[in-house]
Design a protein around this motif. Sequence first.
Motif, PDB file in Angstrom:
ATOM      1  N   ASP A  95    -110.135   7.915  18.936  1.00  0.00           N
ATOM      2  CA  ASP A  95    -110.252   7.266  20.229  1.00  0.00           C
ATOM      3  C   ASP A  95    -111.685   6.806  20.444  1.00  0.00           C
ATOM      4  O   ASP A  95    -112.635   7.525  20.117  1.00  0.00           O
ATOM      5  CB  ASP A  95    -109.842   8.239  21.344  1.00  0.00           C
ATOM      6  CG  ASP A  95    -109.920   7.599  22.707  1.00  0.00           C
ATOM      7  OD1 ASP A  95    -109.332   6.513  22.871  1.00  0.00           O
ATOM      8  OD2 ASP A  95    -110.572   8.178  23.599  1.00  0.00           O
ATOM      9  N   VAL A  98    -115.933   4.308  24.742  1.00  0.00           N
ATOM     10  CA  VAL A  98    -116.011   2.993  25.365  1.00  0.00           C
ATOM     11  C   VAL A  98    -115.103   2.105  24.518  1.00  0.00           C
ATOM     12  O   VAL A  98    -115.400   1.852  23.348  1.00  0.00           O
ATOM     13  CB  VAL A  98    -117.461   2.435  25.373  1.00  0.00           C
ATOM     14  CG1 VAL A  98    -117.494   1.026  25.937  1.00  0.00           C
ATOM     15  CG2 VAL A  98    -118.381   3.359  26.135  1.00  0.00           C
ATOM     16  N   PRO A  99    -113.960   1.661  25.069  1.00  0.00           N
ATOM     17  CA  PRO A  99    -112.994   0.899  24.263  1.00  0.00           C
ATOM     18  C   PRO A  99    -113.616  -0.327  23.603  1.00  0.00           C
ATOM     19  O   PRO A  99    -114.553  -0.933  24.136  1.00  0.00           O
ATOM     20  CB  PRO A  99    -111.938   0.483  25.292  1.00  0.00           C
ATOM     21  CG  PRO A  99    -112.071   1.469  26.402  1.00  0.00           C
ATOM     22  CD  PRO A  99    -113.519   1.836  26.449  1.00  0.00           C
ATOM     23  N   ARG A 102    -114.028  -3.435  25.506  1.00  0.00           N
ATOM     24  CA  ARG A 102    -115.119  -3.469  26.495  1.00  0.00           C
ATOM     25  C   ARG A 102    -116.492  -3.396  25.822  1.00  0.00           C
ATOM     26  O   ARG A 102    -117.473  -2.992  26.436  1.00  0.00           O
ATOM     27  CB  ARG A 102    -114.966  -2.318  27.472  1.00  0.00           C
ATOM     28  CG  ARG A 102    -113.684  -2.432  28.260  1.00  0.00           C
ATOM     29  CD  ARG A 102    -113.603  -1.357  29.273  1.00  0.00           C
ATOM     30  NE  ARG A 102    -112.353  -1.466  30.010  1.00  0.00           N
ATOM     31  CZ  ARG A 102    -112.137  -0.867  31.145  1.00  0.00           C
ATOM     32  NH1 ARG A 102    -113.068  -0.110  31.679  1.00  0.00           N
ATOM     33  NH2 ARG A 102    -110.986  -0.991  31.750  1.00  0.00           N
ATOM     34  N   LYS A 122    -105.203   7.738  27.862  1.00  0.00           N
ATOM     35  CA  LYS A 122    -106.511   7.171  28.182  1.00  0.00           C
ATOM     36  C   LYS A 122    -106.462   5.648  28.127  1.00  0.00           C
ATOM     37  O   LYS A 122    -107.067   4.971  28.951  1.00  0.00           O
ATOM     38  CB  LYS A 122    -107.573   7.701  27.217  1.00  0.00           C
ATOM     39  CG  LYS A 122    -108.972   7.207  27.532  1.00  0.00           C
ATOM     40  CD  LYS A 122    -109.937   7.793  26.550  1.00  0.00           C
ATOM     41  CE  LYS A 122    -111.109   6.905  26.297  1.00  0.00           C
ATOM     42  NZ  LYS A 122    -110.854   5.586  25.773  1.00  0.00           N
ATOM     43  N   ASP A 124    -106.959   1.865  27.699  1.00  0.00           N
ATOM     44  CA  ASP A 124    -108.109   0.978  27.614  1.00  0.00           C
ATOM     45  C   ASP A 124    -109.131   1.299  28.709  1.00  0.00           C
ATOM     46  O   ASP A 124    -109.635   0.419  29.391  1.00  0.00           O
ATOM     47  CB  ASP A 124    -107.620  -0.474  27.753  1.00  0.00           C
ATOM     48  CG  ASP A 124    -108.684  -1.473  27.337  1.00  0.00           C
ATOM     49  OD1 ASP A 124    -109.601  -1.084  26.599  1.00  0.00           O
ATOM     50  OD2 ASP A 124    -108.595  -2.636  27.760  1.00  0.00           O
ATOM     51  N   ARG A 125    -109.400   2.608  28.876  1.00  0.00           N
ATOM     52  CA  ARG A 125    -110.340   3.042  29.910  1.00  0.00           C
ATOM     53  C   ARG A 125    -111.344   4.010  29.290  1.00  0.00           C
ATOM     54  O   ARG A 125    -111.137   4.525  28.201  1.00  0.00           O
ATOM     55  CB  ARG A 125    -109.586   3.767  31.044  1.00  0.00           C
ATOM     56  CG  ARG A 125    -108.513   2.903  31.692  1.00  0.00           C
ATOM     57  CD  ARG A 125    -107.740   3.686  32.712  1.00  0.00           C
ATOM     58  NE  ARG A 125    -106.853   4.638  32.055  1.00  0.00           N
ATOM     59  CZ  ARG A 125    -106.032   5.462  32.699  1.00  0.00           C
ATOM     60  NH1 ARG A 125    -106.005   5.484  34.020  1.00  0.00           N
ATOM     61  NH2 ARG A 125    -105.247   6.284  32.041  1.00  0.00           N
ATOM     62  N   THR A 126    -112.405   4.272  30.012  1.00  0.00           N
ATOM     63  CA  THR A 126    -113.340   5.315  29.586  1.00  0.00           C
ATOM     64  C   THR A 126    -112.735   6.655  30.003  1.00  0.00           C
ATOM     65  O   THR A 126    -111.847   6.702  30.868  1.00  0.00           O
ATOM     66  CB  THR A 126    -114.718   5.134  30.257  1.00  0.00           C
ATOM     67  OG1 THR A 126    -114.573   5.310  31.660  1.00  0.00           O
ATOM     68  CG2 THR A 126    -115.321   3.782  29.942  1.00  0.00           C
ATOM     69  N   GLU A 128    -113.929   8.900  31.909  1.00  0.00           N
ATOM     70  CA  GLU A 128    -114.159   9.109  33.340  1.00  0.00           C
ATOM     71  C   GLU A 128    -113.130   8.341  34.169  1.00  0.00           C
ATOM     72  O   GLU A 128    -112.597   8.863  35.147  1.00  0.00           O
ATOM     73  CB  GLU A 128    -115.584   8.675  33.734  1.00  0.00           C
ATOM     74  CG  GLU A 128    -116.689   9.514  33.119  1.00  0.00           C
ATOM     75  CD  GLU A 128    -116.973   9.155  31.660  1.00  0.00           C
ATOM     76  OE1 GLU A 128    -116.720   8.004  31.226  1.00  0.00           O
ATOM     77  OE2 GLU A 128    -117.427  10.053  30.928  1.00  0.00           O
ATOM     78  N   GLN A 129    -112.850   7.104  33.801  1.00  0.00           N
ATOM     79  CA  GLN A 129    -111.876   6.297  34.524  1.00  0.00           C
ATOM     80  C   GLN A 129    -110.472   6.877  34.414  1.00  0.00           C
ATOM     81  O   GLN A 129    -109.670   6.758  35.338  1.00  0.00           O
ATOM     82  CB  GLN A 129    -111.874   4.855  34.004  1.00  0.00           C
ATOM     83  CG  GLN A 129    -113.145   4.100  34.315  1.00  0.00           C
ATOM     84  CD  GLN A 129    -113.207   2.763  33.578  1.00  0.00           C
ATOM     85  OE1 GLN A 129    -112.589   2.590  32.540  1.00  0.00           O
ATOM     86  NE2 GLN A 129    -113.987   1.841  34.136  1.00  0.00           N
ATOM     87  N   ALA A 130    -110.170   7.517  33.290  1.00  0.00           N
ATOM     88  CA  ALA A 130    -108.844   8.100  33.072  1.00  0.00           C
ATOM     89  C   ALA A 130    -108.751   9.514  33.635  1.00  0.00           C
ATOM     90  O   ALA A 130    -107.690  10.136  33.583  1.00  0.00           O
ATOM     91  CB  ALA A 130    -108.514   8.113  31.576  1.00  0.00           C
TER      92      ALA A 130
END
Length: 179
Positions: A95, A98-99, A102, A122, A124-126, A128-130
């Motif tokens: 994983d 940082v995708p 992005r 998770k 396509d998110r960081t 923290e966002q997930a």
Amino acid sequence: MRDTLVLNASFEPLSTVTLHRAVVLVLQDKAVVEQTHPEMWLRAAAVELPAPRVIRLCRYVRVPFRRRAPWSRRGVLVRDRHRCAYCGRRATTVDHLVPRSRGGSDSWLNTVAACAEDNHHKADRTPEQAGMSLLRQPFEPSPADAMLLALGLDGGSLPGWLSGGPPGVGRRLDPEAAA
């Protein structure tokens, strides 16, 4: 299959070779066996010897300095010991923190081993966002550490002098293990 570690005369890791090549080096007196595979023997008509797991060259070989271990998906899985960085279960994928979509790169510090479920969650998110947290931070192994990890060897399974330090001084490959 490359499963024998080759050490320089100064005990620094050089490369891995096939079991056949390791035996040839030992029989030609170009190397000595430092560690053997447990309960594995090689037999021929006139000789019987334990299968070498680690050999050391008798003469020092000068090699150009390698600054960084090359990144690979397999290397990330081995570095993280096939354990998911999010839940600790068996990891089968890599994983990107940082995708890539992005701007994230294929690098040691931007990738972790992950199970398929957490990788899908998770998306396509960081992390923290997930709303996901890492159990351990990614690190960049040195070229020597990457080689030892690829062979399944670590500071716990080798004597101190084989794990990178002088005789009697061991070290851990995982910086998190020292903390």
